[in-house]
Design a protein around this motif. Structure first.
Motif, short mmCIF file in Angstrom:
data_model
loop_
_atom_site.label_atom_id
_atom_site.label_comp_id
_atom_site.label_asym_id
_atom_site.label_seq_id
_atom_site.Cartn_x
_atom_site.Cartn_y
_atom_site.Cartn_z
N LEU A 108 0.84 -1.20 0.00
CA LEU A 108 0.00 0.00 0.00
C LEU A 108 0.88 1.26 0.00
O LEU A 108 0.61 2.22 -0.73
CB LEU A 108 -0.91 0.02 1.24
CG LEU A 108 -1.92 -1.11 1.41
CD1 LEU A 108 -2.87 -0.80 2.54
CD2 LEU A 108 -2.69 -1.35 0.14
N ALA A 109 1.93 1.24 0.81
CA ALA A 109 2.81 2.40 0.91
C ALA A 109 3.52 2.65 -0.42
O ALA A 109 3.63 3.80 -0.87
CB ALA A 109 3.83 2.19 2.03
N GLY A 122 8.30 3.58 -6.22
CA GLY A 122 8.27 3.63 -4.75
C GLY A 122 8.42 2.24 -4.17
O GLY A 122 8.06 1.25 -4.81
N ARG A 123 8.98 2.20 -2.98
CA ARG A 123 9.17 0.91 -2.32
C ARG A 123 8.96 1.09 -0.82
O ARG A 123 9.43 2.09 -0.25
CB ARG A 123 10.58 0.38 -2.58
CG ARG A 123 10.74 -1.12 -2.33
CD ARG A 123 12.08 -1.58 -2.90
NE ARG A 123 13.19 -1.01 -2.17
CZ ARG A 123 13.69 -1.54 -1.06
NH1 ARG A 123 13.18 -2.63 -0.56
NH2 ARG A 123 14.69 -0.96 -0.45
N ARG A 132 9.63 2.31 6.24
CA ARG A 132 10.56 3.15 5.48
C ARG A 132 10.14 3.12 4.01
O ARG A 132 10.02 2.05 3.43
CB ARG A 132 11.98 2.60 5.64
CG ARG A 132 13.03 3.47 4.99
CD ARG A 132 14.40 2.94 5.30
NE ARG A 132 14.66 3.01 6.74
CZ ARG A 132 15.61 2.31 7.34
NH1 ARG A 132 16.36 1.48 6.66
NH2 ARG A 132 15.81 2.43 8.64
N VAL A 133 9.92 4.30 3.46
CA VAL A 133 9.50 4.39 2.05
C VAL A 133 10.64 5.02 1.25
O VAL A 133 11.15 6.08 1.62
CB VAL A 133 8.22 5.23 1.90
CG1 VAL A 133 7.85 5.39 0.44
CG2 VAL A 133 7.07 4.58 2.66
N SER A 134 11.06 4.33 0.19
CA SER A 134 12.08 4.88 -0.70
C SER A 134 11.39 5.25 -2.01
O SER A 134 10.66 4.44 -2.57
CB SER A 134 13.17 3.86 -0.99
OG SER A 134 13.56 3.23 0.20
N ALA A 135 11.65 6.46 -2.48
CA ALA A 135 11.02 6.91 -3.73
C ALA A 135 12.08 7.38 -4.72
O ALA A 135 13.05 8.04 -4.34
CB ALA A 135 10.05 8.05 -3.42
N LEU A 136 11.87 7.00 -5.96
CA LEU A 136 12.76 7.45 -7.03
C LEU A 136 12.00 8.54 -7.79
O LEU A 136 10.94 8.30 -8.35
CB LEU A 136 13.09 6.27 -7.96
CG LEU A 136 14.02 6.60 -9.13
CD1 LEU A 136 15.42 6.93 -8.63
CD2 LEU A 136 14.08 5.42 -10.10
N ILE A 156 -2.34 4.61 4.83
CA ILE A 156 -2.29 3.55 5.86
C ILE A 156 -2.91 4.00 7.18
O ILE A 156 -2.83 3.27 8.18
CB ILE A 156 -0.84 3.05 6.10
CG1 ILE A 156 0.05 4.17 6.63
CG2 ILE A 156 -0.24 2.45 4.84
CD1 ILE A 156 1.35 3.65 7.20
N THR A 157 -3.55 5.16 7.17
CA THR A 157 -4.21 5.64 8.41
C THR A 157 -5.20 4.60 8.91
O THR A 157 -5.99 4.06 8.14
CB THR A 157 -4.95 6.96 8.14
OG1 THR A 157 -3.99 7.93 7.77
CG2 THR A 157 -5.69 7.44 9.38
#
Lengths: 173, 187
Positions: A108-109, A122-123, A132-136, A156-157
């Protein structure tokens, strides 16, 4: 309402199967001696051969290897006996008995991050109580960590109480 | 496969036996504490060759085989009975077939929540049965809609079984085709 936590099968369950097979092996060993000693089968008793081998000054190389393997297997059995099954899902606060897996939260994130403007990829990665979200980011895109963080947080609330951190990296042209 | 209480105790005992056997062989090989020198192999041979020992070994083989088979097969899951008895008064008695409820709950969850591939299983609880629903989330879902749908399913079960003869638990797993999309989305 007390809720039993969903867990994987503990390692001891699989070692229980191995233990049962080992006991069956001991049963065959003891049974072979009984049958050989009573003359019900031809051939020497394995147990008597083992006892005869004890009189050697040193064990053979195969017995030595078997002994070391048995000791290592024993340590593995002991560790497995006291290791609890790993939790598979995170609890969701609310009226119902709802649980969500960390991999589902990650999906979901990642999707929420990818739908933010200027994000190529996104990951998500859940470790204990942290997401932890990593975005390119697209090169030159006017995208911000705050926007991604808000999008993921909104998504994700109510699902998981996780500490959120976002890392954004601009992709090369 | 079921987890048995005996698994932990059995694994610990077997671990100790294997560790002791391995340590004995290592001591035999490297003569670390000299236990092998003090071992009276003559007495062991005399005991093993005794007439009574063959019968004892046969008895031990039977006992070990029975215990091994029980330990192996006791973990096979037992079928859960299909019905639960509802609270009754006087001579009236109502049994509900929980097998017929599970498909409705699966359908209800699949329709109201952003999930797919809903499966169900049943297990006994102290007061009746627990229906476990397992589903794969749609990656476009949001937490609120999942929770709302789960609340609705739980509320319908609570309304039908106020004495908790049947309860429901929902587990949400990762999307089934997670990571299949290779091409990055470009906005």
């Amino acid at each position: 309402m007390s809720r039993q936590i969903p867990r994987r099968l503990p390692a001891a369950t699989w070692f229980g199967v191995v233990g049962a097979l080992l006991l069956a092996g001991f049963a065959v060993f003891a049974g072979q001696h009984a049958a050989a000693a009573r003359g019900w089968i031809d051939g020497p008793s394995w147990l008597l051969e083992t006892v005869a081998a004890l009189e050697d000054r040193e064990p053979s190389i195969w017995v030595s290897v078997g002994g070391i393997a048995a000791a290592l297997l024993g340590v593995w059995f002991l560790i497995a006996a006291f290791t609890p099954g790993r939790r598979t899902h995170l609890p969701v606060e609310g009226r119902c008995d709802l649980w969500v897996s960390p991999r589902a939260v990650e999906a979901l994130a990642a999707d929420a991050a990818e739908r933010s403007p200027g994000v190529l990829h996104g990951r998500g990665d859940v470790q204990r109580r942290r997401l932890r979200v990593s975005a390119l980011l697209a090169p030159g895109a006017d995208a911000g960590v705050v926007a991604i963080s808000e999008a993921v947080g909104e998504r994700i609330t109510g699902l998981a109480d996780l500490e959120l951190s976002v890392q954004a990296k601009e992709g090369g042209r | 496969m079921r987890t048995l209480a005996i698994d932990r105790v059995g694994a610990a005992l077997l671990g100790l036996v294997l560790l002791a056997a391995g340590a004995a062989v290592v001591d035999w090989r490297f003569d670390l504490v000299g236990a092998w020198d003090r071992l009276d192999t003559g007495l062991i041979r005399e005991t093993v060759e005794a007439d009574w020992f063959a019968w004892a070994a046969g008895g031990a083989a039977v006992v070990l085989a029975v215990v091994a088979l029980w330990w192996l097969f006791a973990r096979v899951p037992r079928p859960v009975e299909s019905g639960v008895r509802l609270g009754f008064s006087g001579a009236d008695r109502v049994d509900v077939d929980v097998r017929s409820i599970a498909p409705r709950l699966r359908e209800s969850l699949e329709q109201s929540a952003p999930v797919d591939h809903v499966t169900s299983s049943r297990s006994r609880t102290g007061t009746g049965q627990l229906v476990l629903l397992r589903a794969n989330v749609d990656p476009r879902a949001d937490g609120e809609s999942l929770r709302r749908a789960a609340d609705d399913v739980a509320a319908s079960v609570e309304a039908a079984f106020p004495d908790r003869e049947v309860t429901v638990r929902i587990l949400i797993d990762a999307p089934r085709r997670r990571g299949k999309r290779r091409t990055p989305r470009v906005h």
